[in-house]
Scaffold this active site. Sequence first.
Site, PDB file in Angstrom:
ATOM      1  CB  THR A 122       4.996  -3.581   8.976  1.00 45.46           C
ATOM      2  OG1 THR A 122       4.486  -4.190  10.162  1.00 45.46           O
ATOM      3  CG2 THR A 122       6.318  -4.221   8.620  1.00 45.46           C
ATOM      4  CE  LYS A 163      -4.538 -19.156  -5.091  1.00 42.33           C
ATOM      5  NZ  LYS A 163      -3.933 -20.078  -4.183  1.00 42.33           N
ATOM      6  CD1 TRP A 188      -3.924 -17.539  -7.919  1.00 41.68           C
ATOM      7  CD2 TRP A 188      -1.798 -16.880  -8.135  1.00 41.68           C
ATOM      8  NE1 TRP A 188      -3.223 -18.081  -6.894  1.00 41.68           N
ATOM      9  CE2 TRP A 188      -1.902 -17.703  -6.992  1.00 41.68           C
ATOM     10  CE3 TRP A 188      -0.555 -16.345  -8.459  1.00 41.68           C
ATOM     11  CZ2 TRP A 188      -0.824 -17.996  -6.174  1.00 41.68           C
ATOM     12  CZ3 TRP A 188       0.523 -16.634  -7.653  1.00 41.68           C
ATOM     13  CH2 TRP A 188       0.390 -17.450  -6.520  1.00 41.68           C
ATOM     14  CD  GLU A 238       8.815  -5.954   6.221  1.00 37.40           C
ATOM     15  OE1 GLU A 238       8.621  -5.081   5.341  1.00 37.40           O
ATOM     16  OE2 GLU A 238       7.885  -6.542   6.788  1.00 37.40           O
TER      17      GLU A 238
HETATM   18  P1  ADP Z   1       2.518  -1.671   4.126  1.00 36.47           P
HETATM   19  O1  ADP Z   1       1.939  -1.359   2.786  1.00 36.47           O
HETATM   20  O2  ADP Z   1       1.968  -2.909   4.741  1.00 36.47           O
HETATM   21  O3  ADP Z   1       2.668  -0.506   4.990  1.00 36.47           O
HETATM   22  P2  ADP Z   1       5.137  -1.223   3.262  1.00 36.47           P
HETATM   23  O4  ADP Z   1       4.908   0.215   3.414  1.00 36.47           O
HETATM   24  O5  ADP Z   1       6.349  -1.821   3.805  1.00 36.47           O
HETATM   25  O6  ADP Z   1       3.985  -2.069   3.847  1.00 36.47           O
HETATM   26  O7  ADP Z   1       4.961  -1.516   1.741  1.00 36.47           O
HETATM   27  C1  ADP Z   1       5.557  -2.591   1.115  1.00 36.47           C
HETATM   28  C2  ADP Z   1       4.653  -3.166   0.092  1.00 36.47           C
HETATM   29  O8  ADP Z   1       4.176  -2.177  -0.796  1.00 36.47           O
HETATM   30  C3  ADP Z   1       5.331  -4.174  -0.792  1.00 36.47           C
HETATM   31  O9  ADP Z   1       5.410  -5.422  -0.174  1.00 36.47           O
HETATM   32  C4  ADP Z   1       4.429  -4.171  -2.011  1.00 36.47           C
HETATM   33  O10 ADP Z   1       3.293  -4.985  -1.809  1.00 36.47           O
HETATM   34  C5  ADP Z   1       3.973  -2.748  -2.076  1.00 36.47           C
HETATM   35  N1  ADP Z   1       4.776  -2.006  -3.063  1.00 36.47           N
HETATM   36  C6  ADP Z   1       5.855  -1.252  -2.858  1.00 36.47           C
HETATM   37  N2  ADP Z   1       6.277  -0.684  -4.000  1.00 36.47           N
HETATM   38  C7  ADP Z   1       5.442  -1.116  -4.971  1.00 36.47           C
HETATM   39  C8  ADP Z   1       5.341  -0.893  -6.374  1.00 36.47           C
HETATM   40  N3  ADP Z   1       6.181  -0.090  -7.020  1.00 36.47           N
HETATM   41  N4  ADP Z   1       4.344  -1.511  -7.049  1.00 36.47           N
HETATM   42  C9  ADP Z   1       3.475  -2.314  -6.407  1.00 36.47           C
HETATM   43  N5  ADP Z   1       3.505  -2.550  -5.091  1.00 36.47           N
HETATM   44  C10 ADP Z   1       4.480  -1.961  -4.374  1.00 36.47           C
END
Ligand code: ADP
Length: 540
Positions: free
Chosen positions: A188, A440, A445, A333
Site C-alpha cells: 500500500t 465531519k 458527514w 488489498e
Molecule cells: P492508496 O490510495 O492508499 O495507495 P490503493 O492504491 O490501494 O491505496 O487505493 C485504494 C483506494 O483508492 C480505495 O480504498 C478507495 O479509497 C480509492 N478508490 C479506488 N477506486 C476508486 C473509485 N473508483 N472511486 C473512488 N475511490 C476509489
Amino acid sequence: MLQPGLMMDRPLLVSGIIEHAAGQFGDVEIVSRETHGPLFRYTYAQCAARSRKLANALQALGLGPGSAIGSIAWNNHRHMEAYYAVSGSGMVMHTCNPRLAPDQLIYIINHAEDEVMLFDATFAPLVKGIATHCPKVKAWVCLSDAANMPALEGLTGLHCYEDLIAPHPEHYDWPDFDERTGAALCYTSGTTGHPKGAMYSHRAIVLNAMSGCMPGVIGISALDTVLPVVPMFHINAWCIPYATPIVGARLVLPGPRLDGPSLYELMETERVTISAGVPTIWMALMQHVEQHKLKFSSMRRTAVGGSAMPQALIAKFRDDYAVEVRHGWGMTETTAAATMGFITPKDQNLPRDQQHALLAKQGMSLFGIDLKVVDDNGATLPRDGVSQGELMVRGQWVMSRYYKSEQSALIDGWFPTGDIATIDASGRMQIRDRSKDVIKSGGEWISSIDLENTALQHPGVAMAAVIGVRHPKWEERPLLLIVRKPDTSVSREDLLAFLAERVAKWWVPDEVLFVDTLPVGGTGKVQKNELRKLYGGVFS
Ligand code: ADP
C-alpha cells in the site's frame, strides 16, 4: 452425504496463462515503448520464450522457490516477461512503486527481502541512492540492452537484462504447485505509517484476470487492442497483463510516456480499442484532445478507477467522443478490480445525465466478490443508496492478512476497506469518501468526493479537491481548492453560487482557494494529507 466432484485438480497458475497465449495466440502482437523511446514489437510466443530464458537466468543466479524479485519499472515488455518468469517459477514478483519516498522504497525492499531488483534506466538515479541501504539485493538488473545502459559505476551486482538472459535456453519446465502459493507482492502507499504488503496468490491473479475479460467487467476479447496506462508497478496494472494473454488480445505497453499527447498518439497509431487508468490520466488526455479538436478513431472503452471518475468527464467521453466509461473500484488489498459499473438493460432508456450519474458510482460487485456497508457497531446497513458506513469486502481475490503479519486483517471474515460507501437497491456501490477524508461538520458527514464532482461540472474548473479544515464551531468545514482551466477566470463567487444551486446549503464550502497545481501521489491521486498540512489551519 456430500458427493466428491470427480474432476481433475489442475492448479490455476500464472505460467499457464503465458503458455496458453503462446500456444493459441502465438502470433498476436505485444507493442512496447522502450524506456529510451522507440516502439518494440514482438509476439506472445516470443514473450513466453523470453520469460523462460529469464526463469533460467534467475535460477542460475541462485534463486529458487519463494525468493522475492523486486521491480521498479514502467509498463514494458521486459517487465511483462518478469511477471511470468518470476511468478511462474514459484518466486514472488514484488512490484515497487517508484513514486514512493526513497525511505519507504528502502523499507519495502528490505521488508520483502528482495534478492534481485529489476529496474528501468529512468530509475538509475533512484537505484543509486537506495542500493547501499538494501543489503539483501545481490543483483541489480537494468531492463535494457547493452547499448542503452545508464551510467551506474560502482554499483555492485549490476547486470544488463539482455546480456543476463542471452546465454540461457528458451526451454524451461514451469513447476506445478499449489495455486494458493504467493505469486506477487504489492505494498500500500503507506499514507499512514509503514506501507503494508498484500501477497497475491496465483489463484487470485488468474481468477481476477479471467473476470476482467468478462463482458460486464473490462470486457476484453481477441478483437481488442488494450493499452493499460495503469502501472504495472501498482496493483498488477489491474491484472491486464494477465488478462490479454488469456483471450489473445493485442497488448500495447506505453513505457514512460504517460502524458496526454503521447497516449493519444499511441492510441491512434496502434488502433487501441480499450484502455485503463486513473482519472487524472484521462483528464490530461481529454484536455489535449479538446484543445486540438481531435477525435478517437478506434478507442471504444476505458476502464477507470483508483479515485472517483468525475461525472462531467464520464459525460464528455460518452457523449462527445463515443467512448464508453467503465468505472470500477478496488484497492491494493483486492488484487485488482472488485466492482465495475456499466449501463444495464434496465438503465438504457434513462436520460443520458441519469446514466452518467449511475456510471459515476463505483459499480456492482464482480462475481467472486461480496460487499456490505456497516455502521459503527458493525451492523449491516440497508441497500437503499443513502445509508452510508464503512465498506466491507470479501472474495476470492481479497487479502486476508498483510505480509509477515501474524494477525488477520479481517473482521468476521470481511476486509474493512476504510472507505465510506452506500449500496443501492440494484447493488451499485458508491464511494462517498475515504474514512480519513470525510468531513465531519456539526456531527454530520459531508462527502468530499461529491463536492469535487459537482465543482468539476463547472466549465472553468480543471481540477478540484475538497478537504475538511478545523473549525471552531462546526468541528470541520469544507475548503475547496481549484485549479482553473487555462485561459478561464472563474471566481470564488461564481463557484459558490454554482455549488449552492446543486448541493445542500450546509455542504457549500466556507472558502475557495485557487492554486496552480494540486499535489498528486504515487498512484495518481490528489494527496489530501499534503493539502491538510498546508491548509488545515485556515479557519482557526
Ligand atoms: P492508496 O490510495 O492508499 O495507495 P490503493 O492504491 O490501494 O491505496 O487505493 C485504494 C483506494 O483508492 C480505495 O480504498 C478507495 O479509497 C480509492 N478508490 C479506488 N477506486 C476508486 C473509485 N473508483 N472511486 C473512488 N475511490 C476509489
